[in-house]
Design an enzyme around this catalytic site. Sequence first.
Site, PDB file in Angstrom:
ATOM      1  N   LYS A   1       0.805  -1.203  -0.042  1.00 26.08           N
ATOM      2  CA  LYS A   1       0.087  -0.137   0.187  1.00 26.08           C
ATOM      3  C   LYS A   1       0.743   1.195   0.006  1.00 26.08           C
ATOM      4  O   LYS A   1       0.632   2.249  -0.767  1.00 26.08           O
ATOM      5  CB  LYS A   1      -0.886  -0.066   1.284  1.00 26.08           C
ATOM      6  CG  LYS A   1      -1.917  -0.978   1.094  1.00 26.08           C
ATOM      7  CD  LYS A   1      -2.938  -1.497   2.577  1.00 26.08           C
ATOM      8  CE  LYS A   1      -3.605  -2.588   2.329  1.00 26.08           C
ATOM      9  NZ  LYS A   1      -4.401  -2.832   3.690  1.00 26.08           N
TER      10      LYS A   1
ATOM     11  N   GLN B   1      -4.805  -1.619   9.920  1.00 26.72           N
ATOM     12  CA  GLN B   1      -4.585  -2.727   9.188  1.00 26.72           C
ATOM     13  C   GLN B   1      -5.026  -4.068  10.081  1.00 26.72           C
ATOM     14  O   GLN B   1      -5.118  -4.076  11.396  1.00 26.72           O
ATOM     15  CB  GLN B   1      -3.179  -3.002   9.129  1.00 26.72           C
ATOM     16  CG  GLN B   1      -2.803  -4.185   8.287  1.00 26.72           C
ATOM     17  CD  GLN B   1      -3.473  -4.372   6.828  1.00 26.72           C
ATOM     18  OE1 GLN B   1      -3.316  -3.412   6.186  1.00 26.72           O
ATOM     19  NE2 GLN B   1      -3.758  -5.364   6.361  1.00 26.72           N
TER      20      GLN B   1
ATOM     21  N   ASP C   1     -11.521   2.463   3.968  1.00 30.95           N
ATOM     22  CA  ASP C   1     -11.494   0.862   3.773  1.00 30.95           C
ATOM     23  C   ASP C   1     -13.226   0.666   3.514  1.00 30.95           C
ATOM     24  O   ASP C   1     -13.379  -0.605   3.349  1.00 30.95           O
ATOM     25  CB  ASP C   1     -11.024   0.230   5.012  1.00 30.95           C
ATOM     26  CG  ASP C   1      -9.768  -0.440   4.795  1.00 30.95           C
ATOM     27  OD1 ASP C   1      -9.470  -0.864   3.731  1.00 30.95           O
ATOM     28  OD2 ASP C   1      -9.210  -1.278   5.671  1.00 30.95           O
TER      29      ASP C   1
END
Length: 287
Positions: free
Chosen positions: A47, A91, A114
């Site tokens: 990422k 995460q 997200d």
Amino acid sequence: MIINGKKIADEIAIELKEKISKYKTKPNLSVILVGNNPASLIYIRMKEKASEKVGIDFNLYHFKEEEKESVILNEIDKLNQDDKVDGILVQMPLPKHISNKKVIERIFPKKDVDGFHPINVGKMLIGDDTGFLPCTPLGIKTLLYKSHIEVESKHVVILGRSNIVGKPLAAILMQKKPHCNATVTVCHSHSKNLKEITRSADILVAAIGKPKFVTKEMVQNGAIVLDVGINYIKQEDGTTKIEGDVDFENVSKIASQITPVPKGVGPMTVASLLQNTFTSFNKKNEK
Ligand code: NDP
């Protein structure tokens, strides 16, 4: 035919870079990592690299495994308040002592790139485009669109009902909208007659986390097969190989189109994260 997700993701990155270069400031993606889960470290590195490539500032807030939940929530509060930050991502997986629910709900929905916050999930379900779609289902939708695969009126069978892949993908593809309007069946570990169901799919999506689970016998001739699975397989020589949920070697012989693992759905997930971050940045600049 093999669908090259990596190539499509690269094209999206080029378009994004071009758009971002027109601004005086850069979008910012802030990522929180707790602990040192090896797969998480790989995903974060991917990422970061992808963000840098398109001109998105990437900040990593890396906490030790034992960090208190309150510290993580405080960090989210700070990032929520920081006007320079456009996207916040925590995460997963988190250590057991930290509540996923509390963490996800703490992020301002407008920075939840997200797409896991209940507000964004709700908007997705009712077809309100002002929220963020979760990255993997959004990546799959984009992959289908860019590959000129029409889902309208098709039977899409999704193996897996997780909150990050199966369920949201079903919600997106069944919307009464252009390039959606699919008839969707979602299967899980309690589904019966799996083979019968999967063989009726025009488009079969595998997202269960079991290597080579989808065999040739489960796929009808000419179907389109999308493999979301990422399974780490230890080799005899000690190295690790990534394998999907589909027996690619055999299924690719009968599928009309199929995504490989790697270089299929994975890069599209990252591309969607960049797109969501840019969308958030763009909205801020429109104000
Ligand atoms: P989860 O483990 O959260 O969910 C797995 C789903 O598969 C569950 O719904 C489970 O059913 C179902 N399942 C398990 N076994 C069977 C079976 N024998 N028959 C039918 N259904 C079954 O997984 P995720 O959705 O998080 O991830 C799935 C895979 O996708 C993993 O390999 C993951 O690494 C990968 N992934 C890849 C991404 C990418 O960018 N390419 C992004 C996210 C994930 P039940 O609900 O009943 O338990």
